[in-house]
Design a protein around this motif. Structure first.
Motif, mmCIF file in Angstrom:
data_model
loop_
_atom_site.group_PDB
_atom_site.id
_atom_site.type_symbol
_atom_site.label_atom_id
_atom_site.label_comp_id
_atom_site.label_asym_id
_atom_site.label_seq_id
_atom_site.Cartn_x
_atom_site.Cartn_y
_atom_site.Cartn_z
ATOM 1 N N TYR B 36 -44.065 32.336 24.691
ATOM 2 C CA TYR B 36 -44.188 33.343 25.734
ATOM 3 C C TYR B 36 -43.804 32.720 27.074
ATOM 4 O O TYR B 36 -44.058 31.539 27.322
ATOM 5 N N GLN B 38 -44.382 33.204 31.166
ATOM 6 C CA GLN B 38 -45.266 33.875 32.122
ATOM 7 C C GLN B 38 -44.866 33.483 33.534
ATOM 8 O O GLN B 38 -44.983 32.317 33.927
ATOM 9 N N PRO B 44 -47.907 37.495 30.238
ATOM 10 C CA PRO B 44 -46.907 36.791 29.423
ATOM 11 C C PRO B 44 -45.948 37.784 28.758
ATOM 12 O O PRO B 44 -46.340 38.884 28.397
ATOM 13 N N LEU B 88 -45.749 29.323 27.303
ATOM 14 C CA LEU B 88 -46.912 29.188 26.423
ATOM 15 C C LEU B 88 -46.464 29.268 24.969
ATOM 16 O O LEU B 88 -45.764 30.201 24.590
ATOM 17 N N PHE B 101 -53.342 29.909 21.549
ATOM 18 C CA PHE B 101 -52.366 29.545 22.566
ATOM 19 C C PHE B 101 -52.452 28.073 22.928
ATOM 20 O O PHE B 101 -53.529 27.464 22.894
ATOM 21 N N GLY B 102 -51.307 27.519 23.295
ATOM 22 C CA GLY B 102 -51.292 26.229 23.965
ATOM 23 C C GLY B 102 -51.678 26.443 25.420
ATOM 24 O O GLY B 102 -51.826 27.572 25.888
ATOM 25 N N SER B 103 -51.838 25.359 26.132
ATOM 26 C CA SER B 103 -52.289 25.449 27.519
ATOM 27 C C SER B 103 -51.179 25.864 28.473
ATOM 28 O O SER B 103 -51.435 26.195 29.622
ATOM 29 N N GLY B 104 -49.932 25.851 27.990
ATOM 30 C CA GLY B 104 -48.815 26.247 28.835
ATOM 31 C C GLY B 104 -48.180 25.066 29.547
ATOM 32 O O GLY B 104 -48.884 24.127 29.949
ATOM 33 N N GLN B 106 -45.731 24.255 32.804
ATOM 34 C CA GLN B 106 -45.132 24.821 34.014
ATOM 35 C C GLN B 106 -43.756 24.188 34.240
ATOM 36 O O GLN B 106 -43.641 22.982 34.399
#
Lengths: 119, 111
Positions: B36, B38, B44, B88, B101-104, B106
């Motif tokens: 995803y 976001q 997302p 993500l 989910f993973g933590s994402g 950036q």
């Protein structure tokens, strides 16, 4: 892709009041919707699974009397934050999966999120 | 140990670079894998999804799943400043309704 509408996108309220957030699937039916909370620069934290026509399933540590969920129809779920406090300020996001077609693929469609600020 | 591990970054790359984003997981029951994207203060949006192991390509994006190593990747070719967002990874087992989910990560693509 499928559209999930979330309203309001931003809300500011006073401490002690209640706030309702709506999540609608616009072009598909969703027996199940999910509510997440997201803190700044953090991932999504699942709060509860909303089931049409039955009680929501809450994740461990989420107060069900604090976060009331109503899934009254196949296209609408609502999250009400009751007696809101400043620590409830967060970004709340809903998601839904279509009951048809893509249900086996795992595709989740997300709303745009609602930013709640409790003063 | 978290079920899904993802390097939070931040990751900065110059425009045009190839970006590699990764997640590892511990639950061998996961069968569906998603990425995803976001943007800041937005919900997302689904970018890619794959079932089981293999590769999937969509334009500049390629998703890879290696179930034997419990490792998934997202590659972005010819990265653009508009790709700057948090990415993500997410996954679920066959009968599970909810995603993990993973933590994402950036990502910033510098012009």
């Amino acid at each position: 892709g499928a559209v999930v509408s979330q309203h309001p996108s931003r809300v500011i309220c006073k401490s002690g009041t209640s706030v309702k957030i709506e999540c609608r699937s616009l072009d598909f039916q969703a027996t199940t919707m999910f509510w997440y909370r997201q803190f700044p620069k953090k991932s999504l934290m699942l709060m509860a699974t909303s089931n049409e026509g039955s009680k929501a399933t809450y994740e461990q540590g989420v107060e069900k009397d604090k976060f009331l969920i109503n899934h009254a129809s196949l296209t609408l779920s609502t999250l009400t934050v009751t007696s809101a406090h400043p620590e409830d300020s967060s970004f709340y996001i809903c998601s839904a999966r279509s009951d048809k077609g893509h249900s086996n693929t795992g595709e989740l469609f997300f709303g745009e999120g609602s930013r709640l600020t409790v003063l | 140990q978290k079920e899904v591990e993802q390097d939070p970054g931040p990751l900065s790359v110059p425009e045009g670079a190839i970006v590699s984003l990764n997640c590892t997981y511990s639950n061998s029951a996961f069968q569906y894998f998603m990425w995803y994207r976001q943007y800041s203060r937005k919900g997302p949006e689904l970018l890619m999804y794959t079932y089981s192991s293999g590769n999937k390509e969509d334009g500049r994006f390629t998703a890879q799943v290696d179930k034997s190593s419990k490792y998934i990747s997202l590659f972005i070719r010819d990265s653009q400043p508009s790709d700057s967002a948090t990415y993500l990874c997410a996954m679920r087992g066959g009968s599970a309704r909810q995603l993990t989910f993973g933590s994402g990560t950036q990502l910033t693509v510098l012009p």
